[in-house]
Design a protein around this motif. Structure first.
Motif, short mmCIF file in Angstrom:
data_model
loop_
_atom_site.label_atom_id
_atom_site.label_comp_id
_atom_site.label_asym_id
_atom_site.label_seq_id
_atom_site.Cartn_x
_atom_site.Cartn_y
_atom_site.Cartn_z
N ARG A 45 0.82 -1.21 0.00
CA ARG A 45 0.00 0.00 0.00
C ARG A 45 0.86 1.26 0.00
N MET A 46 2.03 1.17 0.60
CA MET A 46 2.94 2.31 0.54
C MET A 46 3.34 2.60 -0.90
N TYR A 47 3.70 1.54 -1.63
CA TYR A 47 4.09 1.72 -3.03
C TYR A 47 2.91 2.21 -3.86
N GLY A 49 0.54 4.10 -2.92
CA GLY A 49 0.34 5.53 -2.67
C GLY A 49 1.31 6.40 -3.44
N MET A 50 2.52 5.89 -3.67
CA MET A 50 3.52 6.67 -4.40
C MET A 50 3.43 6.47 -5.90
N ASP A 51 2.77 5.39 -6.33
CA ASP A 51 2.72 5.04 -7.76
C ASP A 51 1.61 5.81 -8.46
N LEU A 278 7.90 11.71 -0.66
CA LEU A 278 7.23 10.54 -1.21
C LEU A 278 7.08 9.43 -0.17
N ALA A 279 8.05 9.30 0.73
CA ALA A 279 7.90 8.33 1.82
C ALA A 279 6.73 8.72 2.71
N GLY A 282 3.63 7.75 0.92
CA GLY A 282 3.40 6.32 0.97
C GLY A 282 2.86 5.84 2.31
N ASN A 285 -0.60 6.97 2.95
CA ASN A 285 -1.58 6.19 2.20
C ASN A 285 -1.96 4.91 2.95
#
Length: 426
Positions: A45-47, A49-51, A278-279, A282, A285
């Motif tokens: 889910r972290m990825y 949110g950044m994607d 971005l972290a 993520g 998110n």
């Protein structure tokens, strides 16, 4: 049980001074462990949110702002601001506001504005006879104007969350940003007259024209960004890349103050800043998805609507909530967690999404200069080398000015919607 653990872990770690991104990660991890969820959900889910494609423009605009800063932009913008208003009573304080409006339109972030311009303006104001607390306060307060003007990192985040056009959001923040600058300029003048603060001598039309020409390359980047977006010739990400190329060429070939040897360091610093943002996106998110699974957004909307469905009162309640949240939480994290549920609430009572996005971001910008987590206040205090408490007292008139602008924008939608509708259509 799990939800209580999530919230308690977040509040406790935040109170201990743990960085917000880590607070979000630890509280989300604690929830997953107690709820028996697979830990692999957290990085997934972290990825996710950044994607988001539009988020690619954040590193671009940060790099462009850093290139312009190292390339001699700050000094030229300060020179232009001084030539414009420095001759008035309290002119150096008003020049500080004007400088933040121009520099913030290049960097897109409030903290970058405080760090870059504050290192020049605060010592300069102290040397000219302004108190250190007032110098730090106006530098911190005026920095909140920058993220309202394009390019704005918070507006990019909002666009990624909601699907609203980033170009429209950039334009929506322009008028409120100018109103904030005017309000703080008037406040500076009133305080300066009452306290008999110094003013600089008029430097003549020649200096004004020369300063404007010198700074024109820097200010043209804002026109380049807006022009690319409103004409549809480029996406926000493509515009950010063009801005980086433009900033590099201006710094190396026009101003000739950007040594090629510094470029790798600037790129690394920009990458670190971007990675931090971005972290945070993520982890926020992950946190937000947990709240969504617990139906917190729906509960929030139902609670407010059970009190009232009057749009005027809903706006007031949203403003109060966001002002309180802004006192304790970093802007981007607050947007990711709260923006979508509050947007659903706002649109349910007929509030325009662009209008809502504008006063929501403005709320959280004000939070950057309110304790206990007023990041811009801490940066300004470090530069001025004074304790936090005197600066908090000195910033109160500017907070009042910004809150008045917030109420104007909140209750008169054309302040936010007129420009994007006129330039890009509804």
């Amino acid at each position: 049980m799990e939800l209580a653990l999530l919230l308690v872990t977040f509040v406790v770690t935040l109170a201990l001074g743990v960085p917000v991104a880590i607070c979000l990660a630890l509280s989300s991890l604690a929830y997953m462990l107690v709820a028996g969820l697979p830990i692999v959900i957290l990085p997934q889910r972290m990825y996710a949110g950044m994607d988001v494609f539009v988020l690619l423009c954040i590193p671009g605009f940060i790099l462009a702002g850093n290139l312009m800063n190292y390339g001699g932009v700050t000094e030229r913008i300060i020179r232009l601001a001084n030539a414009l208003v420095g001759w008035m009573r309290g002119g150096l304080a008003m020049a500080n506001v004007a400088d933040s409006m121009m520099f913030g339109g290049v960097s897109g972030t409030a903290v970058a504005d405080v760090a870059a311009t504050g290192s020049v303006m605060i010592p300069g104001m102290k040397k000219s006879g302004y108190p250190a607390d007032f110098s730090a306060a106006i530098t911190a307060a005026s920095s909140t104007v920058g993220p309202m003007l394009p390019p704005s990192v918070p507006m990019i985040i909002v666009g990624a969350l909601s699907g609203i056009s980033v170009g429209q959001l950039f334009l929506a923040g322009a008028v409120p940003g100018v109103l904030m600058g005017i309000g703080m300029g008037i406040t500076c003048y009133v305080i300066s007259v009452r306290r008999n603060y110094p003013r600089m001598p008029w430097q003549g039309w020649g200096e004004l024209v020369s300063a404007a020409l010198s700074a024109s390359w820097a200010l043209a980047m804002i026109a380049l960004i807006i022009g690319g977006l409103i004409t549809g010739m480029a996406t926000p990400t493509e515009t950010a890349v063009v801005a980086c190329i433009y900033a590099f060429l201006v710094g190396t070939l026009v101003y000739r103050e950007l040594p090629l040897s510094k470029v790798p360091r600037i790129i690394i610093d920009s990458a670190i800043s971007s990675a931090g943002i971005l972290a945070l996106v993520g982890f926020a998110n992950v946190f937000g998805s947990i709240l969504a699974s617990e139906r917190i957004p729906q509960a929030l909307a139902q609670t407010v609507l059970s009190i009232t469905d009057n749009p005027l009162l809903v706006i007031l309640l949203i403003n109060i909530l966001l002002l309180i949240v802004g006192m304790f939480m970093e802007t981007i994290a607050a947007l990711i967690i709260l923006f979508v549920p509050l947007l659903t609430l706002a649109t349910s009572v007929g509030i325009d999404p662009v209008h809502f996005a504008t006063f929501a971001v403005l709320n959280l910008m004000i939070g950057l200069t309110t304790p206990p987590v007023g990041v811009c206040l801490f940066v300004a205090c470090n530069i001025a080398r004074i304790p936090l408490l005197p600066v908090i007292k000195a910033v109160l008139p500017f907070l009042l000015s910004n809150i008045i602008v917030l109420l104007m924008v909140s209750y008169y939608a054309p302040f936010a919607t007129w420009l994007p509708n006129a330039m890009m259509g509804n």
